[in-house]
Design a protein around this motif. Structure first.
Motif, PDB file in Angstrom:
ATOM      1  N   UNK A  10       0.777  -1.140   0.033  1.00  0.00           N
ATOM      2  CA  UNK A  10      -0.069  -0.060  -0.011  1.00  0.00           C
ATOM      3  C   UNK A  10       0.849   1.303  -0.074  1.00  0.00           C
ATOM      4  N   UNK A  11       1.935   1.262   0.944  1.00  0.00           N
ATOM      5  CA  UNK A  11       2.824   2.543   0.791  1.00  0.00           C
ATOM      6  C   UNK A  11       3.355   2.539  -0.553  1.00  0.00           C
ATOM      7  N   UNK A  12       3.938   1.422  -1.318  1.00  0.00           N
ATOM      8  CA  UNK A  12       4.362   1.715  -2.549  1.00  0.00           C
ATOM      9  C   UNK A  12       3.506   2.359  -3.518  1.00  0.00           C
ATOM     10  N   UNK A  13       2.346   1.970  -3.587  1.00  0.00           N
ATOM     11  CA  UNK A  13       1.227   2.290  -4.410  1.00  0.00           C
ATOM     12  C   UNK A  13       1.036   3.750  -4.123  1.00  0.00           C
ATOM     13  N   UNK A  14       0.796   3.984  -2.924  1.00  0.00           N
ATOM     14  CA  UNK A  14       0.486   5.297  -2.620  1.00  0.00           C
ATOM     15  C   UNK A  14       1.737   6.357  -2.836  1.00  0.00           C
ATOM     16  N   UNK A  15       3.074   6.007  -2.666  1.00  0.00           N
ATOM     17  CA  UNK A  15       4.210   6.823  -3.196  1.00  0.00           C
ATOM     18  C   UNK A  15       4.079   6.984  -4.676  1.00  0.00           C
ATOM     19  N   UNK A  16       3.706   5.871  -5.604  1.00  0.00           N
ATOM     20  CA  UNK A  16       3.651   5.998  -6.847  1.00  0.00           C
ATOM     21  C   UNK A  16       2.646   6.935  -7.451  1.00  0.00           C
ATOM     22  N   UNK A  17       1.435   6.977  -6.629  1.00  0.00           N
ATOM     23  CA  UNK A  17       0.381   7.865  -6.930  1.00  0.00           C
ATOM     24  C   UNK A  17       0.628   9.361  -6.823  1.00  0.00           C
ATOM     25  N   UNK A  18       1.273   9.451  -5.470  1.00  0.00           N
ATOM     26  CA  UNK A  18       1.691  10.896  -5.156  1.00  0.00           C
ATOM     27  C   UNK A  18       2.799  11.315  -6.195  1.00  0.00           C
ATOM     28  N   UNK A  19       3.837  10.333  -6.427  1.00  0.00           N
ATOM     29  CA  UNK A  19       4.746  10.901  -7.274  1.00  0.00           C
ATOM     30  C   UNK A  19       4.334  11.206  -8.744  1.00  0.00           C
ATOM     31  N   UNK A  20       3.517  10.411  -9.315  1.00  0.00           N
ATOM     32  CA  UNK A  20       2.881  10.431 -10.638  1.00  0.00           C
ATOM     33  C   UNK A  20       2.109  11.870 -10.972  1.00  0.00           C
TER      34      UNK A  20
END
Length: 150
Positions: A10-20
């Motif tokens: 979940x943290x990886x997906x959230x980080x990718x979403x925020x970065x994108x």
């Protein structure tokens, strides 16, 4: 163990979403886009330039510790707008004075014995002197065309 794995995912997906989202926002709002053809904000016409020669400037070669290593004789060219070339040519004595007032404070000596001039340093000194004498933007570029120990 399973909780940690799910939390990490979940943290990886959230980080990718925020970065994108940050990347999209940056390209949309920060990066300037070229004007569309036919718009009023077309690129300005290029300015015609020419080089005004500055010949035979004698400057001290100062080491980084402030000692005098020798002298350098150099020639330079100032890239200026064609319509300002005559005015700048008439004011070259003021430029020479401004160069002289800077060179004794600038460490321009290079090489093992300090007898080689630092050409990039000379260029910076002439550019700073040109800004002082002619104003910012009057001289587009400074080219050191010859530098030799004197």
């Amino acid at each position: 163990m399973m909780k940690r794995l799910v939390l990490a995912l979940l943290l990886i997906l959230a980080g990718a979403g925020v970065g994108g989202a940050a990347a999209i926002a940056t390209t949309r709002f920060v990066v300037p886009h070229p004007p569309k053809s036919g718009s009023a904000a077309a690129a300005p016409a290029p300015v015609e330039t020419q080089f005004v020669p500055v010949d035979q400037v004698l400057a001290p070669l100062v080491l980084s510790d402030g000692r005098l290593a020798g002298y350098v004789r150099f020639d330079a060219g100032l890239e200026v707008a064609t319509e300002k070339a005559a005015e700048i040519g008439e004011r070259l004595p003021l430029l020479r004075h401004a160069i002289n007032m800077r060179t004794y404070r600038a460490p321009l000596a290079a090489g093992r014995d300090g007898m080689l001039p630092d050409v990039a340093g000379l260029q910076r000194v002439v550019q700073a002197a040109a800004i002082e004498v002619f104003g910012r933007g009057a001289v587009r570029k400074v080219a050191i065309t010859k530098a030799e120990p004197a």
